[in-house]
Motif scaffolding. Structure first.
Motif, short mmCIF file in Angstrom:
data_model
loop_
_atom_site.label_atom_id
_atom_site.label_comp_id
_atom_site.label_asym_id
_atom_site.label_seq_id
_atom_site.Cartn_x
_atom_site.Cartn_y
_atom_site.Cartn_z
N GLY A 42 -19.25 -13.66 3.26
CA GLY A 42 -19.09 -12.99 4.53
C GLY A 42 -17.72 -12.36 4.63
N ARG A 43 -17.53 -11.56 5.66
CA ARG A 43 -16.26 -10.90 5.87
C ARG A 43 -16.00 -10.73 7.35
NH1 ARG A 43 -19.01 -9.09 1.75
NH2 ARG A 43 -18.05 -8.67 -0.28
N THR A 44 -14.76 -10.85 7.74
CA THR A 44 -14.33 -10.56 9.11
C THR A 44 -13.39 -9.37 9.05
OG1 THR A 44 -14.48 -12.89 9.75
CG2 THR A 44 -13.17 -11.44 11.16
N VAL A 45 -13.74 -8.30 9.76
CA VAL A 45 -12.95 -7.07 9.70
C VAL A 45 -11.68 -7.21 10.54
CG1 VAL A 45 -12.95 -4.59 10.12
CG2 VAL A 45 -15.06 -5.73 9.39
N ILE A 46 -10.55 -6.92 9.91
CA ILE A 46 -9.27 -6.92 10.61
C ILE A 46 -8.85 -5.50 10.95
CG2 ILE A 46 -6.84 -7.60 10.49
CD1 ILE A 46 -8.86 -9.93 10.52
N SER A 47 -9.07 -4.58 10.01
CA SER A 47 -8.68 -3.19 10.23
C SER A 47 -9.60 -2.26 9.47
CB SER A 47 -7.23 -2.97 9.77
OG SER A 47 -6.82 -1.63 9.98
N ALA A 48 -9.96 -1.13 10.09
CA ALA A 48 -10.73 -0.07 9.45
C ALA A 48 -10.21 1.25 10.02
CB ALA A 48 -12.22 -0.24 9.72
N GLU A 49 -9.41 1.97 9.22
CA GLU A 49 -8.72 3.14 9.75
C GLU A 49 -8.36 4.11 8.64
OE1 GLU A 49 -4.70 2.16 11.15
OE2 GLU A 49 -4.96 0.18 10.23
N VAL A 50 -7.81 5.25 9.04
CA VAL A 50 -7.35 6.27 8.11
C VAL A 50 -5.83 6.26 8.10
CG1 VAL A 50 -7.28 8.74 7.59
CG2 VAL A 50 -9.40 7.70 8.44
N LEU A 51 -5.24 6.22 6.89
CA LEU A 51 -3.79 6.19 6.74
C LEU A 51 -3.34 7.32 5.83
CD1 LEU A 51 -3.28 2.36 6.04
CD2 LEU A 51 -3.06 3.54 8.24
N SER A 52 -2.02 7.55 5.80
CA SER A 52 -1.43 8.52 4.88
C SER A 52 -0.97 7.80 3.62
CB SER A 52 -0.24 9.22 5.54
OG SER A 52 -0.66 9.96 6.68
N ALA A 53 -1.27 8.37 2.47
CA ALA A 53 -0.96 7.72 1.20
C ALA A 53 0.51 7.89 0.82
CB ALA A 53 -1.84 8.30 0.10
N ASP A 54 1.14 6.78 0.42
CA ASP A 54 2.49 6.89 -0.14
C ASP A 54 2.35 7.41 -1.58
OD1 ASP A 54 1.89 4.75 -1.92
OD2 ASP A 54 2.70 3.27 -0.51
N PRO A 55 3.44 7.78 -2.24
CA PRO A 55 3.34 8.40 -3.57
C PRO A 55 2.57 7.57 -4.59
CG PRO A 55 5.53 8.77 -2.68
CD PRO A 55 4.83 7.84 -1.73
N GLN A 56 2.79 6.23 -4.64
CA GLN A 56 2.09 5.42 -5.63
C GLN A 56 0.60 5.33 -5.33
OE1 GLN A 56 3.26 3.92 -8.63
NE2 GLN A 56 1.03 3.91 -8.79
N LEU A 57 0.24 5.12 -4.06
CA LEU A 57 -1.16 5.06 -3.70
C LEU A 57 -1.84 6.41 -3.96
CD1 LEU A 57 -3.54 3.54 -2.46
CD2 LEU A 57 -2.71 4.20 -0.19
N ALA A 58 -1.12 7.49 -3.66
CA ALA A 58 -1.67 8.82 -3.91
C ALA A 58 -1.97 9.02 -5.39
CB ALA A 58 -0.69 9.88 -3.42
N ALA A 59 -1.05 8.57 -6.26
CA ALA A 59 -1.26 8.70 -7.70
C ALA A 59 -2.46 7.86 -8.15
CB ALA A 59 0.00 8.28 -8.44
N ASP A 60 -2.60 6.66 -7.60
CA ASP A 60 -3.71 5.79 -7.99
C ASP A 60 -5.06 6.36 -7.58
OD1 ASP A 60 -2.02 3.91 -9.11
OD2 ASP A 60 -1.94 2.66 -7.31
N LEU A 61 -5.10 7.05 -6.44
CA LEU A 61 -6.38 7.54 -5.91
C LEU A 61 -6.60 9.03 -6.13
CD1 LEU A 61 -6.64 5.57 -2.52
CD2 LEU A 61 -7.65 5.02 -4.74
N GLY A 62 -5.67 9.70 -6.80
CA GLY A 62 -5.86 11.11 -7.12
C GLY A 62 -5.81 12.02 -5.92
N VAL A 63 -4.92 11.69 -4.96
CA VAL A 63 -4.74 12.56 -3.79
C VAL A 63 -3.28 12.99 -3.72
CG1 VAL A 63 -6.58 11.37 -2.54
CG2 VAL A 63 -4.22 10.65 -2.19
N GLU A 64 -2.99 13.97 -2.89
CA GLU A 64 -1.61 14.40 -2.69
C GLU A 64 -0.85 13.37 -1.87
OE1 GLU A 64 -0.07 17.08 -3.90
OE2 GLU A 64 -1.88 17.60 -5.02
N PRO A 65 0.44 13.18 -2.13
CA PRO A 65 1.23 12.29 -1.27
C PRO A 65 1.10 12.71 0.19
CG PRO A 65 2.48 12.88 -3.23
CD PRO A 65 1.24 13.72 -3.26
N GLY A 66 0.86 11.74 1.05
CA GLY A 66 0.63 12.04 2.46
C GLY A 66 -0.83 12.34 2.77
#
Length: 254
Positions: A113-137
């Protein structure tokens, strides 16, 4: 209380943790005796009272508490509020493979099971952007959920996905369910490979509160980035598991 070196048995660590000089710390000798007792009385059974155990092993209550405390941290014993210390169930085995948390828990006869704490849209920092193939921000979907096994809180999972690939994820996905299964069955995502890094940490005060554990309990932290067979990034996941309730297994081949 025996003070000799416990005999080594096949399958145990060499010398069973006894220092080379052969002098066994008293708390460790008590701990080995308690491990034998745990095997004898079985899962869910209460330990005898602290005074009784201290007298049985010929040690002070302080020494006994140190031995019991280590076994609690290792997940061999549980302290129940308002009751005595009890023998813990076996640890949950989670495979290190491209399978979901849901699959791993169900194979052990427990309901995930799972209890949801957060479900939202955020801006990617440079490392996260590189990991997910998106532009920074660039926009990424963020899901933070407490993980449950048989109703017990056992971990905390944070998932990041590129929003441009899954624009309606927050609207269509039931965040109480398996994200892995949803991506595969509903969106046709194919998990080709992943890179996973594992380390031990202590939970932050916030994480300990969400998981419902003692901040001193060792935690197992997994970082994973997953890709489709053509190298397209799917997600980055940070999973924090209780070290007293989980162990991880994989099979290695040449």
């Amino acid at each position: 209380m025996r003070n000799d070196i416990p005999p080594h048995r096949a399958g145990e660590p060499i010398r069973a943790g006894v220092p080379e000089h052969g002098r066994i710390p008293r708390y460790y000798a008590v701990k080995t005796e308690l491990l034998v007792l745990i095997e004898e009385i079985g899962e869910g059974a209460c330990l005898p009272a602290e005074r009784e155990l201290a007298e049985r092993y010929g040690v002070s209550r302080v020494t006994l508490r140190q031995a019991v405390g280590e076994l609690v941290l290792e997940g061999r014993l549980l302290r129940r509020q308002g009751s005595r210390t009890v023998v813990a169930p076996p640890k949950l085995l989670q495979p290190l493979a491209l399978v979901s948390y849901t699959e791993g828990i169900r194979t052990q006869g427990l309901e995930p099971g799972r209890t949801v704490i957060s479900a939202e849209v955020l801006s990617a920092d440079p490392q996260l952007a590189a990991d997910l193939g998106v532009e920074p921000g660039g926009e990424v979907i963020y899901l933070e959920r407490v993980l449950l096994a048989g109703g017990e809180r056992v971990g905390l999972e944070s998932s990041y996905l590129p929003r441009h690939r899954f624009p309606r994820l927050l609207e269509d996905f039931d965040a109480d369910g398996s994200l892995y299964a949803f991506l595969q069955r509903e969106l046709g995502v194919v998990f080709g490979e992943a890179e996973e890094r594992i380390e031990t940490v202590l939970a932050t005060p916030r994480e300990a509160l969400l998981i419902g554990t003692n901040p001193a309990t060792p935690m197992i932290l997994l970082h994973r980035v997953s890709w489709e067979p053509d190298g397209t990034p799917i997600e980055r996941v940070r999973s924090l598991f209780r070290g007293d309730r989980f162990s991880f297994v994989t099979r290695l081949r040449q």
